[in-house]
Design an enzyme around this catalytic site. Structure first.
Site, short mmCIF file in Angstrom:
data_model
loop_
_atom_site.label_atom_id
_atom_site.label_comp_id
_atom_site.label_asym_id
_atom_site.label_seq_id
_atom_site.Cartn_x
_atom_site.Cartn_y
_atom_site.Cartn_z
N MET A 1 28.80 71.47 38.28
CA MET A 1 28.71 72.03 39.53
C MET A 1 27.64 73.39 39.60
O MET A 1 28.23 74.33 38.59
CB MET A 1 29.96 72.79 40.07
N PRO A 2 26.56 73.33 40.31
CA PRO A 2 26.05 74.96 40.41
C PRO A 2 26.34 75.86 41.20
O PRO A 2 27.12 75.43 42.38
CB PRO A 2 24.70 74.04 41.01
N ILE A 3 26.32 77.51 40.84
CA ILE A 3 26.49 78.15 41.23
C ILE A 3 25.64 79.29 41.55
O ILE A 3 25.17 78.98 40.60
CB ILE A 3 28.27 78.59 41.23
N SER A 40 28.26 75.78 45.68
CA SER A 40 28.23 76.52 45.76
C SER A 40 27.35 78.04 45.85
O SER A 40 26.82 78.15 45.23
CB SER A 40 29.35 77.02 45.59
#
Length: 61
Positions: A1-3, A40
């Site tokens: 999940m890239p933030i 995100s």
């Protein structure tokens, strides 16, 4: 999940921030094949009194 965290000076409109989130999400999905629903984006707004360049605060310009 890239933030992704984006730091900007305060003063941008909601429309500008909305566009920023959309474009950053597009950039992440196209560059690393991450699904958009997993990306995100966090926008951190800084006061101009708390940021300076070349020894001068942005609030003093």
């Amino acid at each position: 999940m890239p933030i992704v965290t984006v730091k900007i000076l305060e003063g941008r409109s909601d429309d500008q921030k909305r566009a920023l989130v959309e474009k950053v999400t597009e950039a992440v999905t196209s560059s690393i094949d991450a699904p958009a629903e997993r990306v995100s984006v966090v926008i951190e707004e800084m006061k101009k009194t708390n940021f300076g360049v070349a020894g001068v605060r942005k609030s003093d310009e």
